[in-house]
Enzyme design. Structure first.
Site, PDB file in Angstrom:
ATOM      1  N   ASN A   9       0.873  -1.180   0.000  1.00  0.00           N
ATOM      2  CA  ASN A   9       0.000   0.000   0.000  1.00  0.00           C
ATOM      3  C   ASN A   9       0.904   1.222   0.000  1.00  0.00           C
ATOM      4  O   ASN A   9       1.501   1.556   1.029  1.00  0.00           O
ATOM      5  CB  ASN A   9      -0.892  -0.025   1.252  1.00  0.00           C
ATOM      6  CG  ASN A   9      -1.675   1.267   1.413  1.00  0.00           C
ATOM      7  OD1 ASN A   9      -1.831   2.040   0.464  1.00  0.00           O
ATOM      8  ND2 ASN A   9      -2.170   1.518   2.624  1.00  0.00           N
ATOM      9  N   LYS A  11       0.095   4.255  -0.269  1.00  0.00           N
ATOM     10  CA  LYS A  11      -0.551   5.469   0.263  1.00  0.00           C
ATOM     11  C   LYS A  11      -0.327   6.614  -0.718  1.00  0.00           C
ATOM     12  O   LYS A  11      -0.338   6.385  -1.924  1.00  0.00           O
ATOM     13  CB  LYS A  11      -0.031   5.790   1.665  1.00  0.00           C
ATOM     14  CG  LYS A  11      -0.014   4.554   2.565  1.00  0.00           C
ATOM     15  CD  LYS A  11       0.205   4.846   3.994  1.00  0.00           C
ATOM     16  CE  LYS A  11       0.344   3.528   4.742  1.00  0.00           C
ATOM     17  NZ  LYS A  11       0.205   3.660   6.170  1.00  0.00           N
ATOM     18  N   HIS A  94      -9.470   1.272   4.774  1.00  0.00           N
ATOM     19  CA  HIS A  94      -8.191   1.420   5.488  1.00  0.00           C
ATOM     20  C   HIS A  94      -8.406   2.361   6.681  1.00  0.00           C
ATOM     21  O   HIS A  94      -9.189   3.307   6.597  1.00  0.00           O
ATOM     22  CB  HIS A  94      -7.127   1.985   4.538  1.00  0.00           C
ATOM     23  CG  HIS A  94      -5.742   1.924   5.112  1.00  0.00           C
ATOM     24  ND1 HIS A  94      -5.287   2.844   6.035  1.00  0.00           N
ATOM     25  CD2 HIS A  94      -4.728   1.050   4.919  1.00  0.00           C
ATOM     26  CE1 HIS A  94      -4.043   2.528   6.370  1.00  0.00           C
ATOM     27  NE2 HIS A  94      -3.681   1.443   5.720  1.00  0.00           N
ATOM     28  N   GLU A  96      -6.748   4.717   7.816  1.00  0.00           N
ATOM     29  CA  GLU A  96      -6.512   6.142   7.526  1.00  0.00           C
ATOM     30  C   GLU A  96      -7.741   6.760   6.868  1.00  0.00           C
ATOM     31  O   GLU A  96      -8.068   7.919   7.112  1.00  0.00           O
ATOM     32  CB  GLU A  96      -5.259   6.291   6.643  1.00  0.00           C
ATOM     33  CG  GLU A  96      -3.987   6.047   7.452  1.00  0.00           C
ATOM     34  CD  GLU A  96      -2.797   5.565   6.646  1.00  0.00           C
ATOM     35  OE1 GLU A  96      -2.825   5.644   5.402  1.00  0.00           O
ATOM     36  OE2 GLU A  96      -1.835   5.074   7.270  1.00  0.00           O
ATOM     37  N   GLU A 166      -5.405  -5.070  10.609  1.00  0.00           N
ATOM     38  CA  GLU A 166      -4.374  -4.041  10.788  1.00  0.00           C
ATOM     39  C   GLU A 166      -4.629  -3.284  12.092  1.00  0.00           C
ATOM     40  O   GLU A 166      -5.446  -2.353  12.122  1.00  0.00           O
ATOM     41  CB  GLU A 166      -4.421  -3.049   9.632  1.00  0.00           C
ATOM     42  CG  GLU A 166      -4.141  -3.648   8.284  1.00  0.00           C
ATOM     43  CD  GLU A 166      -3.504  -2.628   7.351  1.00  0.00           C
ATOM     44  OE1 GLU A 166      -2.422  -2.936   6.836  1.00  0.00           O
ATOM     45  OE2 GLU A 166      -4.056  -1.530   7.169  1.00  0.00           O
ATOM     46  N   GLY A 172       2.477   2.168  10.535  1.00  0.00           N
ATOM     47  CA  GLY A 172       3.420   3.267  10.349  1.00  0.00           C
ATOM     48  C   GLY A 172       4.159   3.667  11.612  1.00  0.00           C
ATOM     49  O   GLY A 172       4.801   4.711  11.672  1.00  0.00           O
ATOM     50  N   SER A 212       3.441  -2.370  10.167  1.00  0.00           N
ATOM     51  CA  SER A 212       4.896  -2.389  10.306  1.00  0.00           C
ATOM     52  C   SER A 212       5.523  -3.739   9.931  1.00  0.00           C
ATOM     53  O   SER A 212       6.479  -4.191  10.568  1.00  0.00           O
ATOM     54  CB  SER A 212       5.315  -1.950  11.717  1.00  0.00           C
ATOM     55  OG  SER A 212       4.892  -0.624  11.954  1.00  0.00           O
TER      56      SER A 212
HETATM   57  C1  PEP Z   1      -0.760   0.069   5.831  1.00  0.00           C
HETATM   58  O1  PEP Z   1      -0.692   1.178   5.357  1.00  0.00           O
HETATM   59  O2  PEP Z   1      -1.706  -0.666   5.537  1.00  0.00           O
HETATM   60  C2  PEP Z   1       0.323  -0.370   6.723  1.00  0.00           C
HETATM   61  C3  PEP Z   1       0.219  -1.540   7.304  1.00  0.00           C
HETATM   62  O3  PEP Z   1       1.380   0.477   6.899  1.00  0.00           O
HETATM   63  P1  PEP Z   1       2.823   0.120   7.552  1.00  0.00           P
HETATM   64  O4  PEP Z   1       3.263  -1.180   6.973  1.00  0.00           O
HETATM   65  O5  PEP Z   1       3.705   1.265   7.166  1.00  0.00           O
HETATM   66  O6  PEP Z   1       2.615   0.018   9.024  1.00  0.00           O
END
Ligand code: PEP
Length: 249
Positions: A9, A11, A94, A96, A166, A172, A212
């Site tokens: 992803n 973003k 997501h 976000e 998630e 992040g 992460s």
């Molecule tokens: C995501 O954006 O879905 C995500 C898991 O980000 P990250 O791997 O940077 O934590």
């Protein structure tokens, strides 16, 4: 045996030339994998990424879509538009988008139904906040989000839906859920699906972990019994690092 799906992803990152460079660099590094490789890019990169990924095993996805087909929705992009240019995957709900753009369980459900009706492969995100994890309500949160997202779907539709667990506190932040916690939470989601749709569906639905993920922890996470790959943010921005996650074993 469920397939592992490793999805990046990006973003709001990468210009078209960077997207094309990335696909060119990634292609030889992942061409022998048995895992499904997906890169979810910004709308403006879709066309370029799709062109570069033609005749490769790399699938391209979007990061959101509108549930309506067309009309007066300034700034929005429909599932039909994604489908028309050859997009295969779409991330829905997501955290976000839930946090900054008022996505709700209801809007995620509407988008999911639309995506499935167009044969787009949806990756639906669910996950709890740190406060919810610490107060012991993670199970209730993720199972409720799952139930509401899947509401009204047929068994076949649920089988075609990928769920990404998630935890918001792991996205992040560099903090990864332990492999045991991630696996346990994904089992809760699978048990909820079993209650609602039966054994066959629960056994086949792909549930990823996201938060992460990096090359140094991909193996320990993805070899757990219920974790069927990952949704990868930051670590999907560099082809070399992302390829190591795809080739985690
Ligand atoms: C995501 O954006 O879905 C995500 C898991 O980000 P990250 O791997 O940077 O934590």
């Amino acid at each position: 045996m469920r397939k592992k799906v490793i999805a990046g992803n990006w973003k709001m990152n990468k210009l078209p030339n960077e997207a094309m460079e990335f696909i060119t660099e990634l292609e030889p590094l992942v061409k022998n994998t048995e895992n499904e490789v997906v890169v979810c890019v910004p709308y403006t990169d879709l066309f370029y990424a799709l062109n570069m990924a033609q005749d490769t095993n790399i699938k391209i996805g979007a990061q959101n879509m509108n549930a309506e087909e067309k009309g007066a929705y300034t700034g929005e992009v429909s599932g039909e538009m994604l489908k028309a240019i050859g997009v295969e995957y779409v991330i829905l709900g997501h955290s976000e988008r839930r946090a900054y753009y008022s996505e709700t369980d209801e809007s995620v459900n509407k988008k999911l139904k639309k995506a499935l009706s167009l044969s787009l492969k949806p990756i639906v995100c669910v996950g709890e906040s740190l406060e919810q994890r610490e107060s012991g309500s993670a199970k209730e949160i993720v199972t409720t989000q799952t139930r509401l997202a899947l509401d009204g779907l047929s068994n076949d539709d649920v089988k075609s839906t990928i769920i990404a667990y998630e935890p918001i506190w792991a996205i992040g932040t560099g903090k990864t859920a332990t492999k045991e916690d991630a696996n346990e939470t994904i089992k809760w989601i699978r048990e909820e699906i079993l209650k609602l749709y039966g054994n066959d569906v629960a056994d086949s639905v792909i549930i990823q972990y996201g938060g992460s993920v990096k090359s140094s922890n991909a193996n320990e996470l993805f070899t757990m019994s219920d974790i069927d790959g990952g949704l990868v943010g930051g670590a999907s921005l560099k082809a070399d690092e992302f390829s190591k996650i795809v080739n985690y074993k």
